[in-house]
Design a protein around this motif. Structure first.
Motif, PDB file in Angstrom:
ATOM      1  N   TYR A   1       4.321   1.468  12.945  1.00  0.00           N
ATOM      2  CA  TYR A   1       5.163   2.094  12.113  1.00  0.00           C
ATOM      3  C   TYR A   1       4.674   1.911  10.516  1.00  0.00           C
ATOM      4  CZ  TYR A   1       8.000   3.341  16.195  1.00  0.00           C
ATOM      5  OH  TYR A   1       8.107   3.460  17.329  1.00  0.00           O
ATOM      6  N   LEU A   2       4.543   0.599  10.123  1.00  0.00           N
ATOM      7  CA  LEU A   2       3.976  -0.001   8.956  1.00  0.00           C
ATOM      8  C   LEU A   2       2.526   0.907   8.492  1.00  0.00           C
ATOM      9  CD1 LEU A   2       5.440  -3.443   8.620  1.00  0.00           C
ATOM     10  CD2 LEU A   2       6.185  -1.644   7.606  1.00  0.00           C
ATOM     11  N   GLU A   3       1.937   0.771   9.570  1.00  0.00           N
ATOM     12  CA  GLU A   3       0.432   1.495   9.392  1.00  0.00           C
ATOM     13  C   GLU A   3       0.685   3.010   9.182  1.00  0.00           C
ATOM     14  OE1 GLU A   3      -4.063   1.389  11.222  1.00  0.00           O
ATOM     15  OE2 GLU A   3      -2.545  -0.109  11.714  1.00  0.00           O
ATOM     16  N   GLN A   4       1.677   3.563   9.842  1.00  0.00           N
ATOM     17  CA  GLN A   4       1.655   5.080   9.535  1.00  0.00           C
ATOM     18  C   GLN A   4       2.319   5.387   8.020  1.00  0.00           C
ATOM     19  OE1 GLN A   4       0.758   7.907  10.929  1.00  0.00           O
ATOM     20  NE2 GLN A   4      -0.190   6.513  12.438  1.00  0.00           N
ATOM     21  N   PHE A   5       3.140   4.672   7.413  1.00  0.00           N
ATOM     22  CA  PHE A   5       3.621   4.684   6.203  1.00  0.00           C
ATOM     23  C   PHE A   5       2.403   4.386   5.246  1.00  0.00           C
ATOM     24  CE2 PHE A   5       7.929   4.399   8.070  1.00  0.00           C
ATOM     25  CZ  PHE A   5       8.619   5.226   7.275  1.00  0.00           C
ATOM     26  N   SER A   6       1.542   3.373   5.607  1.00  0.00           N
ATOM     27  CA  SER A   6       0.458   2.998   4.700  1.00  0.00           C
ATOM     28  C   SER A   6      -0.585   4.077   4.654  1.00  0.00           C
ATOM     29  CB  SER A   6      -0.019   1.480   5.165  1.00  0.00           C
ATOM     30  OG  SER A   6      -1.374   1.377   4.178  1.00  0.00           O
ATOM     31  N   ASP A   7      -0.857   4.512   5.659  1.00  0.00           N
ATOM     32  CA  ASP A   7      -2.078   5.413   5.773  1.00  0.00           C
ATOM     33  C   ASP A   7      -1.302   6.933   5.462  1.00  0.00           C
ATOM     34  OD1 ASP A   7      -3.402   3.261   6.740  1.00  0.00           O
ATOM     35  OD2 ASP A   7      -3.729   4.158   9.003  1.00  0.00           O
ATOM     36  N   SER A   8      -0.287   7.201   5.772  1.00  0.00           N
ATOM     37  CA  SER A   8       0.113   8.646   5.463  1.00  0.00           C
ATOM     38  C   SER A   8       1.114   8.727   4.697  1.00  0.00           C
ATOM     39  CB  SER A   8       0.795   8.981   6.857  1.00  0.00           C
ATOM     40  OG  SER A   8      -0.038   8.943   7.954  1.00  0.00           O
ATOM     41  N   GLY A   9       1.636   7.818   3.954  1.00  0.00           N
ATOM     42  CA  GLY A   9       2.671   7.908   2.996  1.00  0.00           C
ATOM     43  C   GLY A   9       3.947   7.872   3.694  1.00  0.00           C
ATOM     44  N   ILE A  10       5.203   7.901   2.661  1.00  0.00           N
ATOM     45  CA  ILE A  10       6.404   7.927   3.206  1.00  0.00           C
ATOM     46  C   ILE A  10       6.876   9.261   3.922  1.00  0.00           C
ATOM     47  CG2 ILE A  10       8.974   7.840   2.419  1.00  0.00           C
ATOM     48  CD1 ILE A  10       7.908   6.009   0.142  1.00  0.00           C
ATOM     49  N   PRO A  11       6.571  10.259   3.444  1.00  0.00           N
ATOM     50  CA  PRO A  11       6.727  11.537   4.620  1.00  0.00           C
ATOM     51  C   PRO A  11       6.155  11.427   5.920  1.00  0.00           C
ATOM     52  CG  PRO A  11       6.213  12.181   2.210  1.00  0.00           C
ATOM     53  CD  PRO A  11       5.863  11.021   2.239  1.00  0.00           C
TER      54      PRO A  11
ATOM     55  N   LEU B   1      -6.210  -3.559  11.150  1.00  0.00           N
ATOM     56  CA  LEU B   1      -4.882  -2.507  11.398  1.00  0.00           C
ATOM     57  C   LEU B   1      -3.969  -3.611  10.869  1.00  0.00           C
ATOM     58  CD1 LEU B   1      -5.704  -1.822  15.150  1.00  0.00           C
ATOM     59  CD2 LEU B   1      -5.946  -0.263  13.338  1.00  0.00           C
ATOM     60  N   ALA B   2      -2.550  -3.003  10.764  1.00  0.00           N
ATOM     61  CA  ALA B   2      -1.654  -3.553  10.228  1.00  0.00           C
ATOM     62  C   ALA B   2      -0.853  -4.254  11.061  1.00  0.00           C
ATOM     63  CB  ALA B   2      -0.549  -2.516   9.500  1.00  0.00           C
TER      64      ALA B   2
ATOM     65  N   THR C   1       0.718  -1.263   0.151  1.00  0.00           N
ATOM     66  CA  THR C   1       0.118   0.093   0.032  1.00  0.00           C
ATOM     67  C   THR C   1       0.856   1.130  -0.089  1.00  0.00           C
ATOM     68  OG1 THR C   1      -1.659  -1.111   1.273  1.00  0.00           O
ATOM     69  CG2 THR C   1      -1.665   1.320   1.140  1.00  0.00           C
ATOM     70  N   THR C   2       1.706   1.424   0.786  1.00  0.00           N
ATOM     71  CA  THR C   2       2.869   2.493   0.771  1.00  0.00           C
ATOM     72  C   THR C   2       3.552   2.505  -0.538  1.00  0.00           C
ATOM     73  OG1 THR C   2       3.426   2.059   3.393  1.00  0.00           O
ATOM     74  CG2 THR C   2       4.913   3.250   1.921  1.00  0.00           C
ATOM     75  N   THR C   3       3.692   1.604  -1.327  1.00  0.00           N
ATOM     76  CA  THR C   3       4.417   1.561  -2.498  1.00  0.00           C
ATOM     77  C   THR C   3       3.742   1.917  -3.726  1.00  0.00           C
ATOM     78  OG1 THR C   3       5.917  -0.214  -2.097  1.00  0.00           O
ATOM     79  CG2 THR C   3       5.786   0.167  -4.183  1.00  0.00           C
ATOM     80  N   ALA C   4       2.421   1.793  -3.578  1.00  0.00           N
ATOM     81  CA  ALA C   4       1.267   2.147  -4.274  1.00  0.00           C
ATOM     82  C   ALA C   4       0.900   3.600  -4.231  1.00  0.00           C
ATOM     83  CB  ALA C   4       0.036   1.331  -4.213  1.00  0.00           C
ATOM     84  N   ASN C   5       0.847   4.184  -3.005  1.00  0.00           N
ATOM     85  CA  ASN C   5       0.675   5.406  -2.559  1.00  0.00           C
ATOM     86  C   ASN C   5       1.609   6.249  -1.856  1.00  0.00           C
ATOM     87  OD1 ASN C   5      -2.501   5.232  -3.171  1.00  0.00           O
ATOM     88  ND2 ASN C   5      -1.990   3.484  -2.087  1.00  0.00           N
ATOM     89  N   PRO C   6       2.822   6.556  -2.326  1.00  0.00           N
ATOM     90  CA  PRO C   6       3.980   6.947  -1.751  1.00  0.00           C
ATOM     91  C   PRO C   6       3.921   8.333  -0.838  1.00  0.00           C
ATOM     92  CG  PRO C   6       4.617   6.856  -3.954  1.00  0.00           C
ATOM     93  CD  PRO C   6       3.178   6.235  -3.830  1.00  0.00           C
ATOM     94  N   ILE C   7       3.262   9.374  -1.664  1.00  0.00           N
ATOM     95  CA  ILE C   7       3.332  10.478  -1.083  1.00  0.00           C
ATOM     96  C   ILE C   7       2.137  10.820   0.097  1.00  0.00           C
ATOM     97  CG2 ILE C   7       3.225  12.905  -1.766  1.00  0.00           C
ATOM     98  CD1 ILE C   7       5.412  11.594  -2.840  1.00  0.00           C
ATOM     99  N   PHE C   8       0.773  10.472  -0.158  1.00  0.00           N
ATOM    100  CA  PHE C   8      -0.021  10.756   0.894  1.00  0.00           C
ATOM    101  C   PHE C   8      -0.528   9.364   1.544  1.00  0.00           C
ATOM    102  CE2 PHE C   8      -0.233  14.231  -2.384  1.00  0.00           C
ATOM    103  CZ  PHE C   8       0.142  15.257  -1.411  1.00  0.00           C
TER     104      PHE C   8
ATOM    105  N   PRO D   1      -5.768   8.537   7.130  1.00  0.00           N
ATOM    106  CA  PRO D   1      -5.728   7.850   8.374  1.00  0.00           C
ATOM    107  C   PRO D   1      -6.937   6.805   8.508  1.00  0.00           C
ATOM    108  CG  PRO D   1      -6.218  10.275   8.500  1.00  0.00           C
ATOM    109  CD  PRO D   1      -6.155   9.920   7.056  1.00  0.00           C
ATOM    110  N   GLY D   2      -6.556   5.751   9.312  1.00  0.00           N
ATOM    111  CA  GLY D   2      -7.448   4.602   9.429  1.00  0.00           C
ATOM    112  C   GLY D   2      -8.015   3.748   8.385  1.00  0.00           C
ATOM    113  N   THR D   3      -7.410   3.713   7.346  1.00  0.00           N
ATOM    114  CA  THR D   3      -8.020   3.264   6.007  1.00  0.00           C
ATOM    115  C   THR D   3      -7.309   1.875   5.744  1.00  0.00           C
ATOM    116  OG1 THR D   3      -6.578   4.571   4.729  1.00  0.00           O
ATOM    117  CG2 THR D   3      -8.641   5.297   5.213  1.00  0.00           C
ATOM    118  N   PHE D   4      -6.444   1.493   6.587  1.00  0.00           N
ATOM    119  CA  PHE D   4      -5.567   0.223   6.230  1.00  0.00           C
ATOM    120  C   PHE D   4      -6.603  -0.888   5.557  1.00  0.00           C
ATOM    121  CE2 PHE D   4      -4.022  -4.083   7.387  1.00  0.00           C
ATOM    122  CZ  PHE D   4      -3.131  -4.039   6.579  1.00  0.00           C
TER     123      PHE D   4
END
Length: 174
Positions: A157-167, A152-153, A112-119, A123-126
């Motif tokens: 940390y992985l959940e934050q990357f997935s939900d919020s992107g890399i930044p 939840l993931a 999910t992070t790879t598919a949506n790297p920026i944003f 929140p809470g959409t895993f």
């Protein structure tokens, strides 16, 4: 998490020299009983193993002869791992399914992070991207037993990357 967080602090306070010996012994016994009982009844496998490790580290810090420290650590490890094995024998007999499931959740979070790297996905959409990834797994390999659906993931940390992107994930990690 709270049990793991507060048990070492509680034990440190229980061993305080400010208490009378009888009160200190009762406080130590009660703290150990409640802490280990909480870990036992909560079913936290990693928590139990961390508690054994913390117990070993604590024993190393005591002003005892090294042979006595090593003997105490061995005894704590044998009893701790023995209780662990008895307590979770059904879990291991089933093949440790929650461990396999967590790796699937983590893999989905990385995808999910790879598919949506920026944003990220928000929140809470895993659960939404995981449902799609899980369905794709079912189509690709129909014989594979899929883990249960998760919201939840199971890794903050992985959940934050997935939900919020890399930044957002980097900001959260820092």
């Amino acid at each position: 998490g709270i049990i793991l967080l507060l048990l070492p602090v509680s034990l440190t306070l229980a061993f305080s020299k400010k208490l009378r010996p009888a009160i200190r012994a009762a406080t130590i016994a009660l703290t150990i009983f409640l802490g280990l009982g909480g870990l036992f009844w909560s079913g936290s496998k990693l928590g139990w193993l961390i508690a054994i490790g913390i117990g070993g580290i604590y024993l190393l810090r005591l002003q005892w002869p090294m042979k006595l420290k090593i003997a105490a650590i061995v005894i704590v490890a044998i009893f701790g791992l023995g209780i662990f094995a008895v307590r979770f024998q059904n879990y291991f007999a089933k093949g440790a399914t929650s461990v396999v499931a967590r790796f699937d959740y983590w893999r989905a979070a990385v995808q999910t992070t790879t598919a949506n790297p920026i944003f990220g996905t928000g929140p809470g959409t895993f659960q939404k991207p995981y449902a799609k990834i899980r369905n794709d797994l079912a189509i690709q390999n129909p014989q594979r037993e899929l883990p249960e659906m998760a919201r939840l993931a199971h890794n903050d940390y992985l959940e934050q990357f997935s939900d919020s992107g890399i930044p957002g994930g980097i900001f959260y990690a820092s």
